[in-house]
Design an enzyme around this catalytic site. Sequence first.
Site, PDB file in Angstrom:
ATOM      1  N   ARG A 185       1.260   0.059  -5.306  1.00  0.00           N
ATOM      2  CA  ARG A 185       0.183  -0.800  -4.786  1.00  0.00           C
ATOM      3  C   ARG A 185      -0.997   0.001  -4.230  1.00  0.00           C
ATOM      4  O   ARG A 185      -2.145  -0.447  -4.313  1.00  0.00           O
ATOM      5  CB  ARG A 185       0.778  -1.725  -3.701  1.00  0.00           C
ATOM      6  CG  ARG A 185      -0.217  -2.672  -3.056  1.00  0.00           C
ATOM      7  CD  ARG A 185       0.502  -3.633  -2.125  1.00  0.00           C
ATOM      8  NE  ARG A 185      -0.382  -4.305  -1.200  1.00  0.00           N
ATOM      9  CZ  ARG A 185      -0.903  -5.509  -1.419  1.00  0.00           C
ATOM     10  NH1 ARG A 185      -0.623  -6.172  -2.514  1.00  0.00           N
ATOM     11  NH2 ARG A 185      -1.700  -6.056  -0.521  1.00  0.00           N
ATOM     12  N   ILE A 239      -7.222  -8.217  -2.447  1.00  0.00           N
ATOM     13  CA  ILE A 239      -5.886  -8.117  -3.041  1.00  0.00           C
ATOM     14  C   ILE A 239      -4.963  -8.893  -2.099  1.00  0.00           C
ATOM     15  O   ILE A 239      -5.044  -8.753  -0.880  1.00  0.00           O
ATOM     16  CB  ILE A 239      -5.455  -6.638  -3.208  1.00  0.00           C
ATOM     17  CG1 ILE A 239      -4.032  -6.511  -3.791  1.00  0.00           C
ATOM     18  CG2 ILE A 239      -5.541  -5.853  -1.902  1.00  0.00           C
ATOM     19  CD1 ILE A 239      -3.650  -5.050  -4.154  1.00  0.00           C
ATOM     20  N   SER A 240      -4.110  -9.757  -2.655  1.00  0.00           N
ATOM     21  CA  SER A 240      -3.298 -10.647  -1.829  1.00  0.00           C
ATOM     22  C   SER A 240      -2.239  -9.875  -1.037  1.00  0.00           C
ATOM     23  O   SER A 240      -1.839  -8.771  -1.411  1.00  0.00           O
ATOM     24  CB  SER A 240      -2.579 -11.674  -2.711  1.00  0.00           C
ATOM     25  OG  SER A 240      -3.510 -12.353  -3.526  1.00  0.00           O
ATOM     26  N   GLN A 241      -1.771 -10.510   0.048  1.00  0.00           N
ATOM     27  CA  GLN A 241      -0.647 -10.000   0.835  1.00  0.00           C
ATOM     28  C   GLN A 241       0.567  -9.803  -0.096  1.00  0.00           C
ATOM     29  O   GLN A 241       0.855 -10.669  -0.925  1.00  0.00           O
ATOM     30  CB  GLN A 241      -0.341 -11.053   1.904  1.00  0.00           C
ATOM     31  CG  GLN A 241       0.791 -10.724   2.831  1.00  0.00           C
ATOM     32  CD  GLN A 241       1.171 -11.940   3.680  1.00  0.00           C
ATOM     33  OE1 GLN A 241       0.696 -13.065   3.455  1.00  0.00           O
ATOM     34  NE2 GLN A 241       2.031 -11.711   4.647  1.00  0.00           N
TER      35      GLN A 241
END
Length: 216
Positions: free
Chosen positions: A37, A63-65
Amino acid sequence: MEIEGREKERLRMVETQIAARGVRDERVLSAMREIPRHLFVPESYQSAAYNDSPLPIGKGQTISQPYIVAVMTELLRLVPADKVLEIGSGSGYQAAILGKLAQTVVTVERIPEVAEMARANLARVGITNVTVATGNGTIGYPEGAPFDGILITAATPSVPAPLIDQMAEGGRLVAPVGSRDLQELVRLTRQGERITRELFGGVVFVPLLGEHGWQE
Ligand code: SAH
């Protein structure tokens, strides 16, 4: 070296933020253990890449959790032969996870510079079964339809009708549906002409802009 870096942080993220909160699908957990990530966020945020939060990726997008990525992916119930469509490529991280679990993925991004970043990130980590298309994802991707899984990773007032039309028989569609400030995760499943709808709790996403989303 860089690809292998931060593995301890990543494994801890999967255990404490994702498995501990109830994501059980082993394929989802192992995809998230594998994809680095930190290579999908701007360099200045790399040390925060495994935190329990979304992060800015430029152009006002995020960018999502990690936990939300895991939940949405699990809800899609992917099998290795599946064809998947994602709307909202952003960093390309979610698409990389989908690429690990499905046969092919098309991800559509509205902002050309963001699409270019997603392409570069995916190439850097060696993902080759994901295509990043630039365009308005609210009309879906008719030339690739039908799709076994469709994931919208931007907030929409309702699920765009063209995307429902592009669901394969038995296909699943997962999306954050609601207002600009707060949405609920929705899963649609197609059986013939019948579409069933299930709800999975509150989330917050940046808006899906365009024809069948929010006004630009
Ligand atoms: N899935 C991404 C995060 C998505 S952020 C990740 O893993 O990083 C939402 C993205 O949706 C943004 O990049 C935004 O530009 C894009 N977007 C908004 N409206 C869109 C539309 N109509 N079509 C395609 N992409 C859109």
